[in-house]
Write an enzyme that holds these catalytic residues in place. Sequence first.
Site, mmCIF file in Angstrom:
data_model
loop_
_atom_site.group_PDB
_atom_site.id
_atom_site.type_symbol
_atom_site.label_atom_id
_atom_site.label_comp_id
_atom_site.label_asym_id
_atom_site.label_seq_id
_atom_site.Cartn_x
_atom_site.Cartn_y
_atom_site.Cartn_z
ATOM 1 C CE LYS A 1 -0.848 -3.308 -2.668
ATOM 2 N NZ LYS A 1 -1.030 -2.386 -3.787
ATOM 3 C CB THR B 1 -4.324 -0.357 -3.669
ATOM 4 O OG1 THR B 1 -3.151 -1.030 -4.123
ATOM 5 C CG2 THR B 1 -4.816 -1.017 -2.382
#
Length: 327
Positions: free
Chosen positions: A213, A136
């Site tokens: 995300k 991420t």
Amino acid sequence: MPGRQPVTGQATGSDFRPATPPTHLRCEWGQRRRGEAPMAEKPRVAMLGLGGMGQPMATNLVRAGLPTAVWNRRPGPARKLAERGAEVADSPADAVRRADVVITMVTNADAVRSIAIDQGMLAAMAEGAIWAQMSTIGVSETERIAGLVREQRPDVVLLDAPVAGSRGPAEQRRLVVLASGPEQVRDRIAPVFDALAQRTVWGGPAGTGSRLKLVNNMLLAFLAEGIAEAMALGHSLGLDRTAVLGALQGSPLVSHWAAEKLERIGRDEYAAQYPLSLGLKDVNLALYEVDIDRFPVANSLAAQWQRAVEHGLGEDDVTVLARALQH
């Protein structure tokens, strides 16, 4: 325009078109015998990063029977995987030389760039290989990585594929892959994603996965904060914690994820599954991309979490907020 700059070195621009992969499938381990699965279903995988998420993910790759090479900055996690049948590489470059699929699962964009560029991963990848970037790192940094691939290795296919889920779901193969990238490689990557997750959501062009995300983790942050504040409110109202937990458990408002977190709070268990410091990083990544004045609640949450991290709670699970708010 962005209202804060929690991360540095961000790139701009939205031209995000990874190279189209070759039409042939790479396979390097001989002719298939009668009754075996097609060789395209058993890609060679290199897993770089064996932290809280990477180690259980690599374990599931090995369990699925996929030839897997692993590398980690600290050798201990790699040695444990060697006992399960993984090949341990001395460097990121060594790990990826024969890989059909390369996965990076590390803490932040600096670590991704260090592995890919400084430690030679990108240069060592085979022609036509797939790089599934599953860390991420936000939208701007993902675009920056895509630019490096276009400039330095246009023969490599970049997939932007972060995951929804923490260490527990990773161990149980209950992750959701938020994948994005060229449609032509979906069949090639499917055996890998199937070994890691309960499902894969394809969101379109590369870069979409990182956007999804951030949306997912913002909701996660609000859920964690909501649980913590509800428990703290019960404490402030003079309620017994066991009574509050009993009232919440089984409630239609409580998801499976939230129920697990409540159980851990009930046991005073705050060992990190999703560390507070990483949660704060993810919230800041989202706020960097938007007009912060339009998201005052998220901004307030980030400020509160920053104070908790500064008080030494960053390496604990996000559930530690429930304890912090009661003191």
